[in-house]
Design a protein around this motif. Structure first.
Motif, PDB file in Angstrom:
ATOM      1  N   MET A 458       0.688  -1.353   0.033  1.00 56.12           N
ATOM      2  CA  MET A 458      -0.107   0.315   0.151  1.00 56.12           C
ATOM      3  C   MET A 458       0.979   0.902  -0.080  1.00 56.12           C
ATOM      4  O   MET A 458       0.521   2.311  -0.521  1.00 56.12           O
ATOM      5  CB  MET A 458      -1.161  -0.059   1.113  1.00 56.12           C
ATOM      6  N   VAL A 459       2.040   1.389   0.937  1.00 56.76           N
ATOM      7  CA  VAL A 459       2.532   2.884   0.553  1.00 56.76           C
ATOM      8  C   VAL A 459       3.102   2.839  -0.573  1.00 56.76           C
ATOM      9  O   VAL A 459       3.760   4.175  -0.560  1.00 56.76           O
ATOM     10  CB  VAL A 459       3.682   2.602   2.365  1.00 56.76           C
ATOM     11  N   PHE A 460       3.911   2.012  -0.759  1.00 57.26           N
ATOM     12  CA  PHE A 460       4.813   2.286  -1.787  1.00 57.26           C
ATOM     13  C   PHE A 460       3.898   2.252  -3.445  1.00 57.26           C
ATOM     14  O   PHE A 460       4.468   3.013  -4.367  1.00 57.26           O
ATOM     15  CB  PHE A 460       5.986   1.063  -2.470  1.00 57.26           C
ATOM     16  N   GLY A 461       3.363   1.507  -2.819  1.00 54.97           N
ATOM     17  CA  GLY A 461       1.898   1.497  -3.818  1.00 54.97           C
ATOM     18  C   GLY A 461       1.015   2.833  -4.078  1.00 54.97           C
ATOM     19  O   GLY A 461       1.405   4.009  -5.724  1.00 54.97           O
ATOM     20  N   LEU A 462       0.877   3.586  -2.928  1.00 49.98           N
ATOM     21  CA  LEU A 462       1.040   5.168  -3.549  1.00 49.98           C
ATOM     22  C   LEU A 462       2.028   6.132  -3.374  1.00 49.98           C
ATOM     23  O   LEU A 462       1.745   7.532  -3.944  1.00 49.98           O
ATOM     24  CB  LEU A 462      -0.158   5.326  -2.610  1.00 49.98           C
ATOM     25  N   TYR A 463       3.275   5.778  -2.950  1.00 47.35           N
ATOM     26  CA  TYR A 463       4.575   6.788  -3.478  1.00 47.35           C
ATOM     27  C   TYR A 463       5.738   6.446  -3.625  1.00 47.35           C
ATOM     28  O   TYR A 463       6.189   7.397  -3.884  1.00 47.35           O
ATOM     29  CB  TYR A 463       4.684   7.320  -2.109  1.00 47.35           C
ATOM     30  N   SER A 464       5.937   5.239  -4.753  1.00 43.54           N
ATOM     31  CA  SER A 464       6.873   5.080  -5.524  1.00 43.54           C
ATOM     32  C   SER A 464       6.720   4.633  -6.452  1.00 43.54           C
ATOM     33  O   SER A 464       5.665   4.182  -7.229  1.00 43.54           O
ATOM     34  CB  SER A 464       7.886   3.424  -5.044  1.00 43.54           C
ATOM     35  N   ARG A 465       7.525   4.589  -7.905  1.00 43.78           N
ATOM     36  CA  ARG A 465       6.718   4.450  -9.105  1.00 43.78           C
ATOM     37  C   ARG A 465       8.365   3.281  -9.453  1.00 43.78           C
ATOM     38  O   ARG A 465       7.687   2.532 -10.407  1.00 43.78           O
ATOM     39  CB  ARG A 465       7.659   5.727  -9.903  1.00 43.78           C
ATOM     40  N   PHE A 466       8.584   2.708  -9.127  1.00 44.81           N
ATOM     41  CA  PHE A 466       9.186   1.359  -9.212  1.00 44.81           C
ATOM     42  C   PHE A 466       8.814   0.015  -8.419  1.00 44.81           C
ATOM     43  O   PHE A 466       8.988  -0.857  -9.102  1.00 44.81           O
ATOM     44  CB  PHE A 466      11.158   1.503  -8.225  1.00 44.81           C
ATOM     45  N   GLY A 467       7.776   0.596  -7.326  1.00 46.60           N
ATOM     46  CA  GLY A 467       6.921  -0.542  -7.195  1.00 46.60           C
ATOM     47  C   GLY A 467       6.506  -1.546  -8.296  1.00 46.60           C
ATOM     48  O   GLY A 467       6.136  -1.527  -9.141  1.00 46.60           O
ATOM     49  N   THR A 468       6.223  -3.093  -8.286  1.00 41.98           N
ATOM     50  CA  THR A 468       5.835  -3.533  -9.191  1.00 41.98           C
ATOM     51  C   THR A 468       4.747  -4.937  -8.584  1.00 41.98           C
ATOM     52  O   THR A 468       5.128  -5.170  -7.788  1.00 41.98           O
ATOM     53  CB  THR A 468       6.948  -4.678 -10.516  1.00 41.98           C
ATOM     54  N   THR A 469       3.778  -5.678  -9.980  1.00 46.42           N
ATOM     55  CA  THR A 469       3.554  -6.188  -9.772  1.00 46.42           C
ATOM     56  C   THR A 469       3.917  -7.767  -8.510  1.00 46.42           C
ATOM     57  O   THR A 469       3.652  -8.111  -7.439  1.00 46.42           O
ATOM     58  CB  THR A 469       2.218  -6.686 -10.539  1.00 46.42           C
ATOM     59  N   ALA A 470       5.171  -8.097  -9.408  1.00 48.74           N
ATOM     60  CA  ALA A 470       5.442  -9.164  -8.541  1.00 48.74           C
ATOM     61  C   ALA A 470       6.093  -8.511  -7.262  1.00 48.74           C
ATOM     62  O   ALA A 470       6.659  -9.719  -6.333  1.00 48.74           O
ATOM     63  CB  ALA A 470       7.065  -9.727  -9.299  1.00 48.74           C
ATOM     64  N   GLY A 471       6.660  -8.046  -6.981  1.00 46.44           N
ATOM     65  CA  GLY A 471       7.443  -7.407  -5.389  1.00 46.44           C
ATOM     66  C   GLY A 471       6.768  -7.180  -4.822  1.00 46.44           C
ATOM     67  O   GLY A 471       6.154  -7.548  -3.935  1.00 46.44           O
ATOM     68  N   ALA A 472       4.911  -6.866  -5.338  1.00 38.81           N
ATOM     69  CA  ALA A 472       3.349  -6.582  -4.483  1.00 38.81           C
ATOM     70  C   ALA A 472       2.912  -8.604  -3.719  1.00 38.81           C
ATOM     71  O   ALA A 472       2.942  -8.108  -3.216  1.00 38.81           O
ATOM     72  CB  ALA A 472       2.507  -5.948  -5.145  1.00 38.81           C
ATOM     73  N   TYR A 473       3.365  -9.545  -4.971  1.00 37.16           N
ATOM     74  CA  TYR A 473       2.704 -10.706  -4.787  1.00 37.16           C
ATOM     75  C   TYR A 473       3.851 -10.978  -3.647  1.00 37.16           C
ATOM     76  O   TYR A 473       4.054 -12.343  -2.415  1.00 37.16           O
ATOM     77  CB  TYR A 473       3.019 -11.642  -6.208  1.00 37.16           C
ATOM     78  N   ALA A 474       5.195 -10.715  -3.632  1.00 33.67           N
ATOM     79  CA  ALA A 474       6.876 -11.589  -2.743  1.00 33.67           C
ATOM     80  C   ALA A 474       5.706 -10.515  -1.678  1.00 33.67           C
ATOM     81  O   ALA A 474       6.210 -11.957  -0.420  1.00 33.67           O
ATOM     82  CB  ALA A 474       7.684 -10.810  -3.568  1.00 33.67           C
ATOM     83  N   SER A 475       5.589  -9.710  -1.153  1.00 34.48           N
ATOM     84  CA  SER A 475       6.000  -8.813  -0.200  1.00 34.48           C
ATOM     85  C   SER A 475       4.811  -9.293   0.505  1.00 34.48           C
ATOM     86  O   SER A 475       4.390 -10.451   1.619  1.00 34.48           O
ATOM     87  CB  SER A 475       5.261  -7.510   0.248  1.00 34.48           C
ATOM     88  N   LEU A 476       3.098 -10.293  -0.017  1.00 35.51           N
ATOM     89  CA  LEU A 476       1.962 -11.109   0.747  1.00 35.51           C
ATOM     90  C   LEU A 476       2.579 -12.476   0.594  1.00 35.51           C
ATOM     91  O   LEU A 476       2.771 -12.699   2.095  1.00 35.51           O
ATOM     92  CB  LEU A 476       0.900 -11.107  -1.084  1.00 35.51           C
TER      93      LEU A 476
END
Length: 726
Positions: A458-476
């Protein structure tokens, strides 16, 4: 006002008393370190403003805008599963509260058939919640929660006032609070290093989560219904005053329970309370063939001859409840099934201590007020939890699979069906609900299934341009996986896991490993093998999950990064601004920092500036600088005598809170009624947009897509100096 009612629940109150009964109030001194952080996050609108700029109807819509549709569905499934598992205990705990508080039987005979009273109460609670939800969803919840909050304020005053007048602070409360072994003080914040579970490390976890998970529960909540981003922010700022007498009442309830069950003046009454409580729990949690034997053993326990200040001080391991725990455990035995039954007994004992104590303590009239308050708190929280879960399921799990947009009538019908389905889930899960830990710990591990990995998403999704879908999956996968593993180990430890380790001969090896790993963090983190309880508590599992998910998100995103994400499009900035709405920026500079902290922006009215100044003065200057930092500096130079800490908490916790409560009671009563009427006026002139239903096409919401297309269509054609006339 709606936030107050939806947050202060029967579950929360019981959990708070349960926690304070174990660790006292000294730890609350260190919680004031959160004050400046909370104020900064509130006044800057961290995450809140950005989420409003996305114009997302739900958090899942944001996930699809920022990541992908499949991730929206996956995230929604994970979040709503975590949310429903955590919140489904609410009806169960509320039902148990009324059974123990009102002395209701565990079973009622209906036409010769024994019906558990628990089932009847849970069904009643859920039907009452549906009655509030179905007519108008969030709007009806907002209104009913607000007015329940207004009605609750006078009851807060009655309950807090009764406890203050019933117990002497210096003759009864203070001696009991001070009679603790070294390292486990209930009042001296510089003598708490031996506290377990709810200690300094738990505070570190809370600070980490308050930043990382700032946006993880966003969407569907009460203050999220704010008319504008600014009003939503002001609702959070007003929280510094909103709690008022509710905080004082919760503290005084915990103090009353500790004092009544510990002070020698009430030893006979405390004995009767423990006997009554133990007998009720045994009849519920212990196998039928063992009940008579266990009850007889408990009934043989004598009245305590403990006197505060004389003999060995009390501790977490050796206190006035220890004799009851030892007696029950000895009668049940020490095998896997016996340990599980004992764990159920001990958990229910700590949870239902407050209801049984208050049913024996409160006089007629005050008891009725307290029962009414609990009924309102039960309703205001259960209906909100049901609505939030059903909204997530329909908006972010069901709707993404639909090819064609729903009509408003179909959409509302689907939401109502989802609400009834969630209520039925709560009913079924309550029937099989078994909690084997403190309520706060149970809620922590259940919510960690989502919060363990959601923060970076959520935080990097709102404030970063580098976050990717793969990174989001890895986080969860990383954070939530750790939380799920921890929850399973906790749930099955006494009955399955520990006996397995014992048969395999691994107990000593794993025990030594846990001691070695945790030793650098002693005494705040202590991992020791136990036959009944998993050595790593929920707070520690949650912290490991958050740190792991943060690392996973950053590393995987950097590895899979290809091109910057178009934040301007998601936030409707620049050429993507479709309605010319004024955007609120949160850019900080050294020159403007103090001005932003006290609320100097163009949006603030004169009244808003007064509120911001008063919040800054009360929270930062008084609570943090004077009451917190001032006390720390003084004690570092010249440590206070014990009695000074009694004076400190008496003034800051009781009388200052009472003064703030009196002001906020009048303030929010008038403001709540005024703004409640304004809500109806605003709704009367609201313009609906059927396309604004949460659906997304190509990282753009359906409503935005239509607006972009309309704007392109209305642009002047080549060679024209004016746009075409309609």
């Amino acid at each position: 006002m709606g936030d107050l009612s939806s947050a202060l629940s029967v579950t929360f109150l019981i959990a708070l008393v349960e926690m304070n009964y174990q660790v006292g109030f000294a730890i609350s001194f260190w919680q004031q370190i959160l004050v400046p952080l909370t104020i900064v996050l509130g006044l800057t609108g961290f995450c809140v403003y950005r989420f409003r700029e996305t114009k997302s109807l739900s958090f899942g819509q944001f996930l699809e805008l920022r990541y992908s549709r499949s991730f929206r569905i996956f995230g929604a499934v994970l979040r709503t599963t975590s949310e429903m598992l955590a919140n489904s205990i609410g009806p169960a705990i509320a039902a148990n509260f009324f059974i123990y508080f009102l002395g209701l039987p565990h079973k009622i005979m209906v036409m010769g058939i024994p019906i558990p009273c628990f089932i009847i109460l849970v069904a009643f609670v859920l039907c009452l919640s549906l009655t509030v939800i179905l007519p108008g969803g969030r709007v009806s919840l907002l209104i009913t929660d607000c007015f329940q909050g207004l009605i609750s304020y006078p009851i807060f005053v009655v309950i807090a006032g009764y406890v203050i007048l019933s117990f002497s602070w210096y003759e009864e409360i203070t001696p009991v609070m001070f009679d603790r072994v070294d390292g486990e003080s209930f009042l001296n914040p510089f003598d708490i290093e031996q506290l377990r579970d709810f200690n300094i490390f738990a505070l570190v976890v809370g600070i980490t989560s308050s930043i990382l998970n700032r946006a993880s529960w966003i969407g569907n909540d009460t203050s999220g219904s704010g008319r504008t981003p600014h009003e939503q922010k002001m609702a959070g700022i007003l929280g510094a005053f909103r709690n008022g007498f509710s905080t004082l009442m919760c503290i005084m309830i915990a103090i009353a329970v500790i004092t009544l069950l510990t002070h020698q003046k009430y030893s006979k009454q405390a004995h009767e309370i423990r006997q009554e409580l133990s007998q009720k729990i045994v009849n519920e949690a212990v196998a039928e063939e063992d009940r008579a034997r266990v009850n007889a053993r408990v009934a043989s326990l004598p009245v305590s001859d403990y006197r505060a200040g004389e003999g060995q001080p009390l501790s977490r391991e050796d206190n006035l409840d220890t004799a009851y725990f030892d007696a029950v455990h000895a009668e049940l035995g020490d095998d896997g099934e016996a340990n599980l039954q004992f764990q159920k007994y001990r958990t229910l004992y700590s949870q239902m201590l407050m209801p049984v104590t208050f049913s024996n303590m409160l006089p007629v009239g005050v008891m009725g007020f307290f029962c009414l308050l609990m009924l309102m708190l039960m309703l205001s929280t259960d209906d909100s939890r049901i609505f939030n879960a059903s909204s997530t399921i329909i908006q972010d799990i069901v709707q993404p699979f639909l090819k064609n947009p729903l009509t408003p009538q179909q959409h509302l019908r689907l939401l109502r069906v989802g609400t009834i389905a969630v209520a039925l889930f709560f009913l079924v899960s309550s029937l099989f609900f078994v909690n084997l830990d403190y309520i706060q710990m149970f809620l922590t591990i259940m919510t960690a299934i989502w919060l363990g990995g959601a923060g970076p998403v959520m935080v990097f999704g709102l404030y970063s341009r580098f976050g990717t879908t793969a990174g989001a999956y890895a986080s969860l996968f990383c954070g939530s996986g750790i939380a799920i593993a921890g929850a399973l180990l906790q749930r099955n430890w006494a009955a399955t896991v520990y006996p397995f380790l014992e048969r395999a001969g691994w107990v000593d090896a794993i025990g030594n490993f846990l001691v070695t790993v945790s030793s650098p963090f002693n005494p705040y983190i202590v991992w020791q093998m136990d036959t009944v309880k998993f050595p790593i508590n929920s707070m520690e599992v949650f912290f490991i999950a958050m740190i792991s998910s943060l690392s996973a998100y950053v590393i995987v995103s950097l590895i899979t990064f290809r091109e910057p994400f178009n934040l301007d499009r998601m936030l409707h900035r620049g050429k993507y601004d479709i309605d010319g709405e004024k955007k609120v920026r949160s850019n900080w500079s050294l020159r403007h920092t103090f001005g932003k902290l006290i609320g100097i922006t163009d949006e603030y009215t004169k009244g808003d500036r007064i509120i911001a100044w008063s919040v800054f003065g009360y929270a930062v200057v008084y609570q943090f600088l004077i009451v917190f930092l001032g006390a720390i500096i003084w004690n570092l130079i010249s440590p206070w005598p014990q009695m000074w800490w009694s004076h400190y908490f008496y003034v800051t916790t009781v009388w200052v809170a009472a003064a703030v409560g009196i002001i906020s009671t009048i303030w929010f009563l008038i403001g709540g009624l005024r703004d409640g009427l304004q809500l109806f006026k605003d709704l009367a002139v609201r313009v609906d947009n059927p396309l604004d239903n949460g659906q997304v096409v190509g990282h753009v919401s359906l409503a935005d897509k239509a607006a972009f297309e309309a704007r392109e269509k209305d642009k002047p054609e080549s060679g024209q100096t004016e746009p075409p006339k309609p």
